[in-house]
Every structure is written in C-alpha cells, then in structure tokens.
Design a protein around this motif. Structure first.
Motif, PDB file in Angstrom:
ATOM      1  N   ARG A 118     -85.728 104.862  34.441  1.00 25.41           N
ATOM      2  CA  ARG A 118     -85.783 105.962  35.569  1.00 25.41           C
ATOM      3  C   ARG A 118     -84.345 105.662  36.244  1.00 25.41           C
ATOM      4  O   ARG A 118     -83.797 106.873  36.180  1.00 25.41           O
ATOM      5  N   GLU A 119     -83.684 104.835  35.748  1.00 21.29           N
ATOM      6  CA  GLU A 119     -82.245 105.038  36.254  1.00 21.29           C
ATOM      7  C   GLU A 119     -81.423 105.204  35.442  1.00 21.29           C
ATOM      8  O   GLU A 119     -81.265 106.313  35.339  1.00 21.29           O
ATOM      9  N   SER A 120     -81.927 105.642  34.255  1.00 20.39           N
ATOM     10  CA  SER A 120     -81.759 106.092  33.144  1.00 20.39           C
ATOM     11  C   SER A 120     -81.891 107.821  32.913  1.00 20.39           C
ATOM     12  O   SER A 120     -80.766 108.674  32.604  1.00 20.39           O
ATOM     13  N   GLU A 121     -82.818 108.051  34.148  1.00 18.27           N
ATOM     14  CA  GLU A 121     -83.450 109.621  34.212  1.00 18.27           C
ATOM     15  C   GLU A 121     -82.726 110.386  34.660  1.00 18.27           C
ATOM     16  O   GLU A 121     -81.859 111.194  35.126  1.00 18.27           O
ATOM     17  N   ARG A 122     -81.786 109.173  36.077  1.00 13.15           N
ATOM     18  CA  ARG A 122     -81.067 109.774  37.126  1.00 13.15           C
ATOM     19  C   ARG A 122     -79.768 109.959  36.965  1.00 13.15           C
ATOM     20  O   ARG A 122     -79.525 110.990  37.042  1.00 13.15           O
ATOM     21  N   ARG A 123     -79.308 108.818  36.024  1.00 14.93           N
ATOM     22  CA  ARG A 123     -78.178 109.075  34.850  1.00 14.93           C
ATOM     23  C   ARG A 123     -77.396 110.689  34.292  1.00 14.93           C
ATOM     24  O   ARG A 123     -77.304 111.217  34.075  1.00 14.93           O
ATOM     25  N   CYS A 124     -78.776 110.968  33.607  1.00 12.65           N
ATOM     26  CA  CYS A 124     -78.637 111.514  32.877  1.00 12.65           C
ATOM     27  C   CYS A 124     -79.408 113.165  33.747  1.00 12.65           C
ATOM     28  O   CYS A 124     -78.148 113.959  33.534  1.00 12.65           O
ATOM     29  N   ASP A 125     -79.652 113.185  34.566  1.00 10.73           N
ATOM     30  CA  ASP A 125     -79.855 114.195  35.805  1.00 10.73           C
ATOM     31  C   ASP A 125     -78.495 114.448  36.372  1.00 10.73           C
ATOM     32  O   ASP A 125     -78.065 115.546  36.736  1.00 10.73           O
ATOM     33  N   ALA A 126     -78.264 113.513  36.614  1.00 17.65           N
ATOM     34  CA  ALA A 126     -76.269 113.749  36.918  1.00 17.65           C
ATOM     35  C   ALA A 126     -75.441 114.403  36.061  1.00 17.65           C
ATOM     36  O   ALA A 126     -74.875 114.781  36.189  1.00 17.65           O
ATOM     37  N   LEU A 127     -75.759 113.882  34.846  1.00 16.88           N
ATOM     38  CA  LEU A 127     -74.897 114.301  33.739  1.00 16.88           C
ATOM     39  C   LEU A 127     -74.847 115.837  33.066  1.00 16.88           C
ATOM     40  O   LEU A 127     -74.156 116.267  32.888  1.00 16.88           O
ATOM     41  N   LEU A 128     -76.558 116.279  33.446  1.00 13.51           N
ATOM     42  CA  LEU A 128     -76.885 116.960  32.822  1.00 13.51           C
ATOM     43  C   LEU A 128     -75.776 118.509  32.951  1.00 13.51           C
ATOM     44  O   LEU A 128     -75.524 119.281  31.924  1.00 13.51           O
ATOM     45  N   ASP A 129     -75.294 118.575  34.476  1.00  9.92           N
ATOM     46  CA  ASP A 129     -74.647 120.075  34.497  1.00  9.92           C
ATOM     47  C   ASP A 129     -73.459 119.868  34.253  1.00  9.92           C
ATOM     48  O   ASP A 129     -72.539 120.941  33.922  1.00  9.92           O
ATOM     49  N   SER A 130     -73.015 118.352  34.148  1.00 11.61           N
ATOM     50  CA  SER A 130     -71.583 118.902  33.730  1.00 11.61           C
ATOM     51  C   SER A 130     -71.890 118.779  31.515  1.00 11.61           C
ATOM     52  O   SER A 130     -70.023 118.733  31.949  1.00 11.61           O
ATOM     53  N   SER A 131     -72.845 118.394  31.679  1.00 15.06           N
ATOM     54  CA  SER A 131     -72.581 118.830  29.792  1.00 15.06           C
ATOM     55  C   SER A 131     -72.181 119.784  29.719  1.00 15.06           C
ATOM     56  O   SER A 131     -72.909 121.393  29.798  1.00 15.06           O
ATOM     57  N   ASN A 132     -71.544 119.847  27.969  1.00 14.60           N
ATOM     58  CA  ASN A 132     -71.168 121.594  27.582  1.00 14.60           C
ATOM     59  C   ASN A 132     -72.116 121.947  26.464  1.00 14.60           C
ATOM     60  O   ASN A 132     -71.978 123.136  26.203  1.00 14.60           O
ATOM     61  N   ASP A 133     -73.292 120.937  26.412  1.00 13.94           N
ATOM     62  CA  ASP A 133     -73.780 121.689  25.720  1.00 13.94           C
ATOM     63  C   ASP A 133     -75.537 122.537  26.320  1.00 13.94           C
ATOM     64  O   ASP A 133     -75.758 122.787  27.418  1.00 13.94           O
ATOM     65  N   ALA A 134     -76.227 123.426  26.148  1.00 18.37           N
ATOM     66  CA  ALA A 134     -76.782 124.019  26.421  1.00 18.37           C
ATOM     67  C   ALA A 134     -78.316 123.346  26.124  1.00 18.37           C
ATOM     68  O   ALA A 134     -79.335 123.370  25.900  1.00 18.37           O
ATOM     69  N   ILE A 135     -78.807 122.595  27.884  1.00 12.06           N
ATOM     70  CA  ILE A 135     -80.093 121.956  27.885  1.00 12.06           C
ATOM     71  C   ILE A 135     -80.898 122.669  28.274  1.00 12.06           C
ATOM     72  O   ILE A 135     -81.137 122.571  30.008  1.00 12.06           O
ATOM     73  N   ALA A 136     -82.734 122.618  28.202  1.00 10.14           N
ATOM     74  CA  ALA A 136     -83.330 123.167  29.217  1.00 10.14           C
ATOM     75  C   ALA A 136     -84.627 121.928  28.843  1.00 10.14           C
ATOM     76  O   ALA A 136     -84.341 121.717  27.541  1.00 10.14           O
TER      77      ALA A 136
END
Length: 692
Positions: free
Chosen positions: A140-158
C-alpha cells in the motif's frame, strides 16, 4: 522452518508431565521453544500478557477452561496465533467441535511425528500470515508512492481495466494529444493502437487478463488523437488501482534503432549477452518455471586455470581467448537457448525445455567440444578444459537468486574436484544426495575413531565466587578433508548409526589421561564432558569408567558429566540410575539448558545434579531483556536454596558478566572470556580461534 525462530507455546493442559514430554519432543526435533502453561483463567491471562504466544496447544479434557474462553482471551490481546487441539485419540465429533470453536489443527499425542508436522505447519502458516500483512502494508505504501510519482514520470503510463482507461499520467496525455483525462473516459485502449497491430495487441490484452504466459513487451504503431502514428514499444505489467486488479501499460516512443538496442545488450568481447541482459533472461526463465514451464537449466562455465592461461598468453590476448571460447559455446546453442557473460570469465547458459537426460548429454557434449578442440591465440595454440556447474530449474527453486547460488555452488564443487568436471544440481534429488553425503561422512567418522581423527578443545569456565582450581568445558571436533568439523554436523550422523557410545568413550579415555598428566604437575582441574543419551542407557559404561578411574588414581582431578534437561526428561528412569551410579564413583553431574522447561526444578527431585547450566537463550542481549534477567535471578535464588551451583554459558560482553555476578551466578563461560583452546596429548593447551 528457520532455525533462529523461537516458538512461544502456551499449553492449556492438565498434566505438567504431558506438557514436558511435548516440549522435549520439540527440542529433540531441533525446534527452539519458550513455553508456558495455564489451567485456569487467571493463569491464562497472565501467560498471554507475559508470553504473547504464537501457538496454543489445547487439551479438550480440561474442565475449567473451554476453547471458546481461550480464543476470546487471545483475540482480546490483538495478536495473531494458532490453536492446536491435543487428542488422546482421534474422534470425529471432537475434532469437528475443536475446529468450530477456533482450532486450526489437531494432533494425536500418540503420534509424535504427526504432532511435530502439525506444529511446524501451523507455525509456518502463522509466520506467513504475519509476513503477508507486512507485505500488504509495504505494498500500500509503495502504491501510494508510485501514484505520487506517476505524474512526474516521462514515460507514458496508463492503468487499464477490462480494456478501458482508469488512470493515465500527463506524459500519456501529451504523447497521445489529449488535454485531460476526461477525454480518455470511456475510451478503450485499443483506440490508441494502429489497426495493423490491433489483433496482436488484443490477444496480448486477453492473455494478460487471464494470467497466461504471453509476451510482456511488443513493438507497434501507436495512434494519436489526431490520427497520426508513432513507433512505440509497449510494456505490460499486472497492477492494482484503488484495490482492483488492472493492467499497467507503458508506451515508450522508439528513439533507438532496434539493431542498436540489440547491440547494447551484447558483450563487446564475446558477442554473447552482457551481464544485465543475461540476468534478465534468468529472471524470465524463473517466471516461466513459476507458471509451470519445465525442463530449463542454468549452467555456469569457466575455463580451468584461467590465471595461468592468461599469464602464459599475456593479458592483451585474454579477450581473444574468451572470444574463441564463446564461439565453442555458441555453436551448440539451440534456437531458444541463451548465453551471456556473468563475470570476467564466467559464462552463463540458460537452456530451454529439455528432458533431464538430454540436458546432461548437452553438457557433456559442450565439455567434450571444449577439451577436444585446439584454440589458436596469436601465435600460440593450446588446449583447454572447462568446469561446468549448473542447476535444473523447477518450481521448487523458481527464484533467481536461489538458482544462481545453486549453479555457483555447483561450479565451485566441480572446480574443487580438479577441473574438467561437471556438477549439476537437481532439486528433486536432494534426498538421494543427503544419503550419499551421510555415507561419505559416516566413513570419515569411522576412520576418525580408528585413527584418532577426533580433536578435543577446552573452554575455561570462570568462577565468579573464587572457587579453587581450574574448570573447563570439553569441546569435540573432527578432522575433515578441508579442516575441522563441528559436532553439530557429524554427531547426528553418529547418532543415526549408533556410534555415540564409541565417541563418548573415546572422549572420556583421553580426558582421564589429560587429568593424569595435569595432576602430575600439581594442577587441580575439573572437566565438564557432554554425554549422549545412548551412553546413559549403556549398562557397560559405568563399569568401564570405574576400572579406568581406578587405574588413573586421580586425587584432584574431577569429571562432570552433563546432559541437556530436555534429553533427561525423555529418559528419566535410566538417567536417574546412571547419575546415582556415577555419583558412587565420585563423579559429578550437570544439567544443560536448565530453565527451559515448564518446571525445571522439579527435575532435581529425580536427578541429583551438582551444576545447573542456565539455558543459553536467556543470555541473548541480556542487558536489554528485563524478563531474562528476572528469570536468571529466580534460578540462582532457588539453586542456592538447594545447594546447587549455577553456570551461565555464551556470555559475550562485560555488562552481562556484571549482571550475572550481581544475580549470584557461580560460573560464567563464553568466547568473550576465553575462546576454546586445543587440548594437546600432554594435557596442555594451545590458543586457537575456534567457535564454541
């Protein structure tokens, strides 16, 4: 079960003796136990608060407490636990009632092997539940961090659920030409792919949704909102979004030529895969094995005597030799096999699906191809041999680190046999290998007994109360092919093959001789000698000792025989008779691991022990554990009242020594005070850095 675990067990049991027998059974099976017992509600609550049990063993014949009462009290404590019902005989209705009331398992008393298996199963299940909770929290903590980092990623992720977008980052919107995520709502991910790639993309989506073994990466033409296309590499990975399973899809615009990318994954010297790509291939093979793929194998290959070879041809030619060696490997690879460099001159080969016999034939063919060929390096021609170690890959060892370690260990074994050898680990052949290893060590043990290949050390036991003379614990080792071997390794083999009595007599014979020599020099010495259960039951041992001691005519030398409390509990009557007979010969007796049972001092009503060696578990980080300090103080107080002397083993720091002195311990022992020393044939000692 990991050996460093201590299982905290609460017995809801009428009979103290029955509980002690189960504790002894567990310890004899190598299970470390911290027990407590309760027969009423007050004792139950106290045991729950102080022990915080992992396992509760419940006797349904107890009348004061019901299983529902016990479960209710445990649930109020808030810790996870397992309840095992103890049955005198298996009754279907009674078993059903136990499970309904909260038991997770049942075990009959008259089937000790089954009881141990049930206990291990429930404890491992308990540990798994606790680990799952920890992992879920981390996830859960990792998912929270991943979600926070998702928008800062340069990769197109969906994130896609049932083919529809449920989440996309800003890079995804920018790459496909959409202003906001609202524009993607209700839009299937298939619309982001060119029609020429639609069928292949659809099959991959379905395969991942069904958890089938399909490709995790595909190259295709992606379609933007305005209809324009761009080349992309699409990667798939399982994920969760707001607690629901979904698929993570990453679109990466291809900016590197595939041929260039392929070249970047190659080792420049050999042309095989480089280390990172080879490790990726190992990971893919492990994933395949997890999903049921069979017949794969990882091999590690090294040219023998590599340093000598390089010294002979010169460092500048080493790459040329490696390239030639790689050529021999490449020639034998099938279409789906892969090979790469894992270290400076270590080749990794991942063989695809084969029968075990075919895999062994392929390895033998590789070895023959290398040894039969001539390698031309510069102006020199030479022949080579190679050591090959590997491991068959199956569901049991479907872990990349474990697989690599097994293959590396097999390679080291092949090299230790002289080179040009093959060593292949088969996870399914473990039992056979264990039998062969036991036979090998049994032969070594028999030879050691015949040719004095056993070695004695002693470790000083220091008196905190100014006792006269020297006190030492005798420690046994065996000379092995690569150095001295600890008793924990060879004594189980000795016990299985009825050699314990012979080893005990070997030790006692040499100890008596050493005491004679020391006495001739005016030294007052007491040796503590461990005795096995087989010797306790040997009716000829006491007469043999009487005759040997009479010839030695010791005046100041003493022998203290010792056995663990748990062993004594399983053979109380023969132990009592032996100790009484030994005392008549002037010997003394010690109980090891004292204080580990439910009522250790009750044992002294039957066994006249002079020394009580406090259970070593209480010494672990003693200054930080008030509970252990309290227990040691209680043992010392009771021991002094009964005129028994106490010994604390495995003392490893000055603070612990000071505490033990304050609590009234008579003797202390441990590497902090003195490391074991070699006991020579003359009875003197030589300093050695050897573990206890």
């Amino acid at each position: 079960m990991k050996k460093d675990y201590v299982i905290k067990i609460l017995f809801i049991e009428n009979s103290l003796e029955e509980a002690e027998q189960i504790i002894s059974l567990m310890r004899n099976s190598g299970i470390a136990v911290r027990p407590a017992r309760a027969t009423n509600a007050e004792q139950l609550q106290k045991a729950i608060d102080e022990l915080e049990p992992d396992i509760v063993m419940f006797d349904p014949s107890i009348k004061v407490l019901t299983l529902r009462d016990v479960v209710q009290a445990l649930d109020a404590n808030g810790r996870d636990y397992s309840v095992i019902g103890l049955l005198d005989k298996v009754d279907g209705q009674q078993v059903a009632d136990l499970f309904v009331d909260g038991a997770r398992g049942v075990a009959p008393r008259n089937q000790p092997k089954q009881l141990i298996i049930v206990l291990q199963r429930e404890f491992e299940a308990l540990q798994t539940r606790r680990q799952v909770r920890r992992l879920e929290t981390s996830l859960r903590e990792s998912e929270r961090r991943c979600d926070a980092l998702l928008d800062s990623s340069n990769d197109a992720i969906a994130y896609v659920h049932e083919g529809m977008h449920v989440r996309a980052n800003q890079a995804y919107l920018d790459n496909f030409g959409y202003q906001s995520f609202d524009d993607l709502l209700g839009l299937p991910v298939m619309d982001m792919v060119d029609a020429a790639n639609a069928d292949e993309f659809k099959l991959l989506l379905k395969g991942h949704a069904r958890h089938e073994k399909v490709a995790s990466r595909i190259a295709l033409h992606a379609r933007r909102a305005d209809g324009s296309l761009f080349d992309a590499t699409v990667e798939f990975a399982p994920a969760t979004f707001e607690g629901e399973p979904c698929l993570q899809i990453v679109f990466r615009r291809q900016q590197v030529d595939p041929a260039v990318l392929e070249q970047l994954q190659r080792d420049p010297v050999t042309g095989l895969f480089n280390r990172s790509r080879m490790l990726e291939c190992v990971g893919n093979a492990v994933a395949g094995a997890t999903n049921g793929k069979k017949g794969q194998a990882l091999l590690l290959v090294e040219p023998d005597n590599w340093k000598t070879l390089v010294a002979g041809i010169g460092l500048s030619r080493a790459d040329e030799l490696l390239a030639a060696f790689a050529g021999r490997v490449r020639m034998l690879l099938d279409t789906d096999d892969v090979a790469g460099m894992l270290a400076e001159h270590t080749f990794g080969i991942m063989l695809d699906s084969r029968e075990d016999a075919t895999t062994r034939e392929w390895i033998a063919k590789l070895q023959q191809s290398i040894s039969a060929d001539i390698f031309d390096v510069g102006e020199r021609s030479m022949s080579l041999t190679a050591s090959i170690g590997g491991s068959l890959l199956g569901e049991k060892n479907a872990n990349a680190d474990q697989l690599l370690n097994e293959a590396a260990q097999a390679l080291r074994m092949a090299q230790s046999l002289g080179g040009n050898k093959i060593e292949l680990n088969d996870p399914a052949a473990g039992e056979k290998a264990d039998r062969e290893r036991d036979l090998y060590w049994l032969d070594l043990l028999k030879e050691s007994l015949q040719k004095n290949g056993l070695v004695l050390y002693h470790q000083q036991i220091v008196s905190l109360q100014d006792a006269e003379g020297e006190y030492s614990e005798i420690l046994l080792r065996m000379n092995g092919p690569k150095g001295e071997v600890m008793p924990a390794f060879f004594m189980p083999i000795a016990e299985k093959n009825k050699l314990n009595c012979a080893i005990d007599r070997w030790v006692l014979h040499r100890i008596i001789s050493a005491l004679q020599i020391r006495e001739s020099h005016g030294m007052q010495t007491t040796f503590f000698v461990k005795l096995t259960a087989d010797s306790i039951s040997d009716e000829t041992l006491l007469p043999w000792l009487a005759e040997r001691l009479k010839r030695a005519a010791l005046k100041h030398g003493r022998i203290v025989l010792e056995m663990t409390e748990s062993k004594i509990m399983t053979m109380l009557r023969p132990a009592q008779e032996f100790v009484n007979g030994w005392k008549k010969l002037g010997g003394k007796f010690a109980l090891e691991q004292f204080g580990s049972g439910l009522n250790s001092f009750q044992l002294l009503n039957h066994i006249d022990a002079d020394y009580l060696k406090i259970d070593r578990s209480y010494m672990a980080d003693l200054p930080q554990h008030a509970e252990s300090q309290k227990k040691i103080a209680e043992i010392c107080e009771q021991a002094k009242a009964l005129n028994r002397q106490t010994i604390a083993e495995w003392v490893e720091d000055a603070t612990s020594t000071s505490l033990l002195f304050a609590y009234g311990v008579d003797f202390v022992q441990g590497n902090f005070l003195q490391i074991p020393q070699l006991l020579t044939s003359s009875g003197s000692v030589v300093m050695q850095a050897v573990g206890n």
